[in-house]
Design a protein around this motif. Structure first.
Motif, PDB file in Angstrom:
ATOM      1  N   LYS A 246       0.813  -1.219   0.000  1.00 51.25           N
ATOM      2  CA  LYS A 246       0.000   0.000   0.000  1.00 51.25           C
ATOM      3  C   LYS A 246       0.846   1.269   0.000  1.00 51.25           C
ATOM      4  N   CYS A 247       2.146   1.107   0.173  1.00 51.61           N
ATOM      5  CA  CYS A 247       3.033   2.277   0.169  1.00 51.61           C
ATOM      6  C   CYS A 247       3.150   2.813  -1.263  1.00 51.61           C
ATOM      7  N   ARG A 248       3.650   4.053  -1.378  1.00 59.15           N
ATOM      8  CA  ARG A 248       3.753   4.662  -2.700  1.00 59.15           C
ATOM      9  C   ARG A 248       4.712   3.882  -3.600  1.00 59.15           C
ATOM     10  N   GLY A 251       7.897  -2.348  -3.227  1.00 60.66           N
ATOM     11  CA  GLY A 251       9.132  -2.824  -2.603  1.00 60.66           C
ATOM     12  C   GLY A 251       9.643  -1.876  -1.545  1.00 60.66           C
ATOM     13  N   CYS A 252       8.773  -1.015  -1.045  1.00 58.59           N
ATOM     14  CA  CYS A 252       9.138  -0.052   0.007  1.00 58.59           C
ATOM     15  C   CYS A 252       9.754  -0.791   1.207  1.00 58.59           C
ATOM     16  N   SER A 253      10.872  -0.274   1.692  1.00 59.25           N
ATOM     17  CA  SER A 253      11.512  -0.917   2.845  1.00 59.25           C
ATOM     18  C   SER A 253      10.939  -0.371   4.148  1.00 59.25           C
ATOM     19  N   HIS A 254      10.047   0.584   4.049  1.00 61.24           N
ATOM     20  CA  HIS A 254       9.425   1.246   5.199  1.00 61.24           C
ATOM     21  C   HIS A 254      10.459   1.988   6.039  1.00 61.24           C
ATOM     22  N   ILE A 255      11.510   2.468   5.383  1.00 52.42           N
ATOM     23  CA  ILE A 255      12.539   3.186   6.150  1.00 52.42           C
ATOM     24  C   ILE A 255      12.692   4.626   5.647  1.00 52.42           C
ATOM     25  N   ASP A 259       5.720   8.700   1.687  1.00 52.79           N
ATOM     26  CA  ASP A 259       4.388   8.090   1.577  1.00 52.79           C
ATOM     27  C   ASP A 259       4.406   6.599   1.915  1.00 52.79           C
ATOM     28  N   CYS A 260       5.006   6.316   3.042  1.00 45.61           N
ATOM     29  CA  CYS A 260       5.080   4.921   3.483  1.00 45.61           C
ATOM     30  C   CYS A 260       3.979   4.674   4.507  1.00 45.61           C
ATOM     31  N   GLU A 261       3.167   3.694   4.227  1.00 43.40           N
ATOM     32  CA  GLU A 261       2.017   3.413   5.106  1.00 43.40           C
ATOM     33  C   GLU A 261       2.448   2.878   6.474  1.00 43.40           C
ATOM     34  N   VAL A 262       3.562   2.155   6.498  1.00 46.72           N
ATOM     35  CA  VAL A 262       4.042   1.628   7.774  1.00 46.72           C
ATOM     36  C   VAL A 262       4.495   2.784   8.666  1.00 46.72           C
ATOM     37  N   LYS A 263       5.207   3.757   8.066  1.00 48.06           N
ATOM     38  CA  LYS A 263       5.660   4.900   8.862  1.00 48.06           C
ATOM     39  C   LYS A 263       4.472   5.750   9.324  1.00 48.06           C
TER      40      LYS A 263
HETATM   41 ZN    ZN Z   1       6.511   1.495   3.314  1.00 47.94          ZN
END
Ligand code: ZN
Ligand code: GDP
Length: 292
Positions: A246-248, A251-255, A259-263
Motif C-alpha cells: 500500500k506504500c507509494r 518494494g518499500c523498505s518502510h525506512i 508516503d510509506c504506510e508503515v511509517k
Molecule cells: Zn513502506
C-alpha cells in the motif's frame, strides 16, 4: 516400535518409545548412506536389542514435518520464548530477533513473560499488549506464584515445543513445574538423561505429558539471523502485513521512502515504536553482513 529421539550423545540416540521406556540406540550405516543424520525430535522406528538394558537400534527415521539448524532439532510444532518482566528486564531486540527467525522457519511462536509477581499490573499489560497487537499469543506467568501455568499447559498440550529464552528468566523453574505433573513417568527419564549432563550442552527433548514434549535450546543469547536478504525482513514483522503493497513505492523498505504506510501507522501509534526500532536495527545488521 515407534518412538521419539529425545537426546543424541556420543553416538547414541535416546529414544522415548511408545511403551514409555527409553532405549539407547545406535544408528546403523543406512542413515549415512542416505545422508540423513538423525536429529533430536525425529520420530523413529526402532528394534529393541536388549529389553533389560534398554538397548536398541534405530532402523528408520519417519518423515519430518520441519527441522531447524540452530538448534538442530526436528518436528517442531511451536516455539515458546520466555522473558522475564523484571530481573532481568527484557531484551526486546533479542526477542524480536528470535521472533523473526521463527517467522522465517514457519514456526508459530508463543511469548511468555515470566516473573509477573515482580512487575506492576500496568507494566505487564503494556508488555503483553505490544506483542498481542502484532498477533502473537502472550502468556503472563509467574513460576513463583503459579499464575499463568494452566494457560501454559493448555498451550503445550499435545505438541512439541522449542523452549527458548536468555538465562535467568525462569526457564528451569517453569519447566520443573510442568514436569511435576508427570514426575512418575519422567523419573526414569531424568535419571537417564543426567548421564550425559556434564558434557557439552546438546539440545534435548523432555517428555512432559502424552504426546507433549519440550525441547530446550542452548546458546540462546548468541542467536543471529542468517541467510536473509535485508528486504526480506519486513515480511517477518507480522504487524507490517496489512500495509504491505500500500506504500507509494513498490518494494518499500518502510525506512526512507516517502508516503510509506508503515511509517504513517507508526506515527499514528498503530505500530509499536519498540518493534519498529528493532526492525531498523535488524535491517542494518543484515545490510552490514551482506557487505562481507
Ligand atoms: Zn513502506
Ligand atoms: P533460567 O536460567 O531461565 O533457567 O532461570 P531459573 O529458573 O534458574 O530462575 C532464575 C532465578 O529467577 C531463580 O533465582 C528463580 O528462583 C527466579 N525465578 C524464576 N521464576 C520466577 C518468578 O516467576 N518470579 C520470581 N520472583 N522469581 C523467579
Amino acid at each position: 516400535m515407534k518412538g521419539k529421539i529425545i537426546k543424541g550423545i556420543a553416538g547414541f540416540y535416546y529414544v522415548h518409545a511408545e511403551n514409555g521406556s527409553i532405549y539407547a540406540c545406535r544408528a546403523k550405516g543406512i542413515f549415512r548412506k542416505d545422508n540423513q543424520k538423525p536429529l533430536v525430535g525425529d520420530n523413529a522406528e526402532i528394534t529393541v536389542l536388549d529389553e533389560k538394558d534398554k538397548e536398541g537400534s534405530l532402523t528408520e527415521i519417519l518423515p519430518r514435518k520441519n527441522s531447524l539448524i540452530r538448534p538442530a532439532v526436528a518436528n517442531v510444532d511451536q516455539a515458546f520464548v520466555i522473558f522475564a518482566m523484571e530481573d532481568p528486564a527484557p531484551n526486546f531486540l533479542l526477542l524480536d530477533r528470535f521472533l523473526v527467525m521463527m517467522e522465517q522457519a514457519g514456526i508459530p511462536a508463543v511469548i511468555c513473560f515470566n516473573k509477573q509477581d515482580l512487575a506492576g499490573g500496568d507494566e505487564s499489560g503494556r508488555l503483553a499488549g505490544v506483542y498481542r497487537d502484532c498477533g502473537y499469543q502472550v502468556i503472563c506467568a509467574s513460576a513463583r506464584d503459579g499464575s499463568g501455568l494452566e494457560e501454559i499447559r493448555d498451550t503445550l498440550k499435545g505438541k512439541t515445543t522449542v523452549v527458548a529464552g536468555p538465562s535467568g528468566v525462569g526457564k528451569s523453574s517453569l519447566t520443573n513445574l510442568l514436569q511435576d505433573q508427570v514426575q512418575m513417568e519422567t523419573g526414569e527419564i531424568s535419571r537417564k538423561l543426567k548421564r550425559g549432563r556434564h558434557t557439552t550442552r546438546h539440545s534435548q527433548v523432555i517428555p512432559v505429558g502424552e504426546n507433549t514434549y519440550l525441547m530446550d535450546t542452548p546458546g540462546f543469547s548468541s542467536l543471529y539471523i542468517s541467510d536473509m536478504e535485508p528486504d526480506e525482513l519486513k515480511g517477518y514483522f507480522r504487524e507490517f502485513g496489512k500495509y504491505e503493497g500500500k506504500c507509494r513505492f513498490p518494494g518499500c523498505s518502510h525506512i526512507h521512502e516517502p508516503d510509506c504506510e508503515v511509517k504513517k501507522a507508526l506515527e499514528a501509534g498503530e505500530i509499536s515504536r519498540l518493534r519498529y526500532d528493532d526492525y531498523l536495527a535488524l535491517y542494518d545488521e543484515l545490510k552490514e553482513k551482506r557487505r562481507y
